[in-house]
Motif scaffolding. Structure first.
Motif, short mmCIF file in Angstrom:
data_model
loop_
_atom_site.label_atom_id
_atom_site.label_comp_id
_atom_site.label_asym_id
_atom_site.label_seq_id
_atom_site.Cartn_x
_atom_site.Cartn_y
_atom_site.Cartn_z
N UNK A 70 0.79 -1.23 0.00
CA UNK A 70 0.00 0.00 0.00
C UNK A 70 0.82 1.28 0.00
N UNK A 71 2.13 1.15 0.01
CA UNK A 71 2.96 2.35 -0.04
C UNK A 71 3.07 2.89 -1.46
N UNK A 72 3.72 4.04 -1.59
CA UNK A 72 3.91 4.64 -2.91
C UNK A 72 5.37 4.56 -3.36
N UNK A 73 6.27 4.12 -2.47
CA UNK A 73 7.67 4.03 -2.84
C UNK A 73 7.86 2.96 -3.91
N UNK A 218 11.48 8.00 -6.91
CA UNK A 218 11.38 7.36 -5.60
C UNK A 218 9.94 6.97 -5.30
N UNK A 219 9.01 7.84 -5.69
CA UNK A 219 7.59 7.55 -5.51
C UNK A 219 6.94 7.32 -6.86
N UNK A 220 6.13 6.26 -6.93
CA UNK A 220 5.44 5.93 -8.17
C UNK A 220 4.36 6.98 -8.43
N UNK A 221 4.47 7.76 -9.51
CA UNK A 221 3.48 8.82 -9.75
C UNK A 221 2.07 8.30 -9.95
N UNK A 222 1.95 7.13 -10.54
CA UNK A 222 0.62 6.55 -10.73
C UNK A 222 0.03 6.13 -9.39
N UNK A 223 0.87 5.53 -8.53
CA UNK A 223 0.39 5.12 -7.21
C UNK A 223 -0.05 6.33 -6.39
N UNK A 224 0.74 7.41 -6.48
CA UNK A 224 0.37 8.64 -5.78
C UNK A 224 -0.96 9.17 -6.27
N UNK A 238 -3.53 -4.12 -8.21
CA UNK A 238 -3.62 -5.01 -9.37
C UNK A 238 -3.29 -4.28 -10.65
N UNK A 239 -3.78 -3.05 -10.77
CA UNK A 239 -3.52 -2.27 -11.98
C UNK A 239 -2.03 -1.95 -12.10
N UNK A 240 -1.44 -1.50 -10.97
CA UNK A 240 -0.02 -1.17 -10.99
C UNK A 240 0.85 -2.39 -11.23
N UNK A 241 0.45 -3.49 -10.65
CA UNK A 241 1.20 -4.74 -10.81
C UNK A 241 1.19 -5.19 -12.27
N UNK A 242 0.01 -5.18 -12.89
CA UNK A 242 -0.10 -5.58 -14.30
C UNK A 242 0.74 -4.67 -15.19
N UNK A 243 0.68 -3.36 -14.92
CA UNK A 243 1.47 -2.41 -15.70
C UNK A 243 2.96 -2.68 -15.58
N UNK A 244 3.43 -2.87 -14.34
CA UNK A 244 4.87 -3.02 -14.14
C UNK A 244 5.39 -4.37 -14.64
N UNK A 245 4.58 -5.41 -14.55
CA UNK A 245 4.99 -6.69 -15.13
C UNK A 245 5.18 -6.54 -16.63
N UNK A 246 4.23 -5.86 -17.28
CA UNK A 246 4.32 -5.65 -18.72
C UNK A 246 5.55 -4.82 -19.07
#
Length: 497
Positions: A70-73, A218-224, A238-246
């Motif tokens: 749940x962090x943004x780092x 340092x901080x993921x702009x999409x997560x922020x 889930x959205x961030x995970x799918x994006x970063x795996x791709x």
């Protein structure tokens, strides 16, 4: 009295807690026990305490698939990762199933009893304890917790300063105002240099050859942005995970298919970070991108301290140590009060435990890996190893899910044992990592690591999308695994060639 469980897990780090969590989530009611040598949960993240320690993979993919980070780092620090693993164990009721301070020294399979007998030493008392189990899960990673890799340097006996290895960082070490030379160019070295500079050290990074390094925010702009929009954590994860795996896969494929282009892009990004005054030879490796693992720095912190002069970088070879520092092959001398040997890991399988099947020792190097998770000729055994070209946890999660699928299949059909059986031509001469990467610890580990296969489920290609289909939805009974309802199974055979 010997304790018996359905599943015995060795290691309470990221992988071991992941396996246990999947067992709990499966809801099959299987009993399990974790033997952990250390006094706390965390594995690698409990052992390594050097300044600035952090993940070298983004937390969307380094976190578990079933529990959002749940962090943004983008790259989390060691203490936060330890807390994340411990919180996962607590939330799944796993902590009470861990027996701490137990070093596993031997694991012996008996076909007549269809079970493992595992011996562990209580490191506080020296007493030897035994646990029997129907299934054994090795979740110890692949390096020696007692010894980091530490080459001998010419003349080091004359050095009057202090040597420190990052794997065993002294808590009392004060670097303020001290001249510190960090030997190495990998993830540990590039993490240490800005962290030591921030503590007031005069730092020099001494490398024999450069590594590809890229900067991330340092901080993921999409997560922020998603947090500000109050998107539910699970959906955002889930959205961030799918994006970063791709993105990981796309970057890796570009590097392998068009190495010249990937090299150009990586070096252009470095030049933009370091400015015009730093010599690019310090950042230009002799190999292609992803021949060794790519190193990542948050907000370009390493580049910043080099650019501002808070630290310096030297690319040269050590000729000899002197009483006050290091003389280089170029003739230059580096004065040092402290030398940090960020020279890598010593590879070791199963935490150094001896493995036997029906009284015959199993040499792991001689065995070929099945689906990246099991060993040829070793019954009721899973070995959890992560990716070398992506986040470790992506593969560890898949291996744990697959293990649960195998257990479910055996329950459904009344099987007691399962063993992968390689045939002639399935085994290659390469280790499971040696054919893909050329890093020093991987090359050194060739004498220890199991073998890569040549085809089908024996071939390890480190591709998450392929493995996801292979391990999540592919048939369990694929003609390679041999299942048995009776106690006796085939004895350990000679490794195939």
């Amino acid at each position: 009295m010997t304790r018996h469980v359905d599943v015995l897990i060795v290691g309470a780090g990221l992988s071991g807690i992941g396996v246990a969590s999947h067992l709990v989530r499966e809801g099959a009611g299987r009993s399990f026990l974790i033997l952990e040598r250390r006094a706390a949960i965390g594995g690698t993240w409990d052992l390594f305490r050097y300044p600035g320690i952090r993940s070298d993979s983004d937390m969307y993919t380094f976190g578990y698939g079933f529990r959002p980070w749940n962090g943004t780092k983008v790259l989390a620090d060691g203490p936060n990762i330890r807390s994340y693993i411990s919180d996962t164990a607590r939330e799944h009721g796993i902590t009470e199933h861990i027996r701490f301070g137990r070093k596993v020294v031997a694991a012996r399979w008996s076909s007549t009893e269809a079970r493992w007998t595992v011996e562990a030493v209580d490191e506080a008392t020296g007493a030897v304890e035994a646990v029997t189990a129907n299934f054994l899960a090795g979740a110890t990673g692949y390096y020696d917790y007692d010894r980091g890799f530490r080459p001998h340097f010419p003349g080091e006996e004359r050095f009057t300063g202090r040597f420190v290895h990052p794997q065993h960082w002294p808590e009392e070490l004060d670097v303020a105002g001290r001249r510190v030379v960090v030997i190495g160019s990998g993830a540990t070295a590039i993490t240490l240099v800005p962290a030591l500079a921030a503590r007031g050290a005069r730092v020099t990074m001494l490398q024999r050859s450069p590594t590809y390094i890229t900067a991330l925010p340092a901080d993921d702009p999409v997560a922020v942005a998603l947090k500000k929009a109050r998107v539910p954590d699970r959906i955002a994860y889930r959205a961030g995970r799918a994006r970063n795996i791709a993105l990981q896969r796309a970057s890796y494929r570009l590097s392998r298919r068009s190495p010249a282009l990937a090299k150009k892009l990586l070096l252009a990004a470095v030049r933009a970070q370091v400015g015009k005054d730093l010599d690019m030879r310090h950042f230009t490796p002799s190999y292609d991108p992803w021949d060794q693992r790519l190193c990542v720095v948050p907000n370009g912190d390493l580049f910043r301290v080099l650019r501002t002069g808070e630290a310096e970088i030297v690319t040269d070879r050590i000729e000899t140590f002197t009483p006050t520092g290091i003389r280089l092959a170029s003739g230059a001398e580096l004065a040092a009060d402290i030398v940090v040997t960020a020279t890598g890991l010593t590879v070791q399988m199963l935490g150094g435990a001896a493995l036997e099947v029906d009284g015959e020792p199993v040499t792991v190097r001689d065995r070929v890996v099945y689906k990246g998770a099991m060993l040829d000729g070793v019954p009721n055994f899973v070995m959890v190893l992560g990716y070398t070209n992506a986040s470790w946890t992506l593969k560890a999660d898949l291996a744990a899910e697959y293990f649960c699928r195998v257990l479910g299949h055996m329950d459904e059909h009344g099987y007691r044992t399962v063993v992968p059986v390689a045939r002639e031509g399935d085994r290659s001469p390469h280790s499971i990592m040696g054919a893909a990467l050329t890093s020093g610890y991987i090359s050194r580990g060739d004498a220890v690591m199991p073998r890569q296969g040549t085809r089908g489920p024996w071939k390890v290609i480190n591709d998450y999308f392929r493995d996801r289909a292979f391990l999540r939805t592919g048939p369990v009974d694929d003609g390679v695994l041999e299942f048995s309802r009776v106690q006796a199974v085939r004895r350990a055979k000679a490794p195939v060639s």
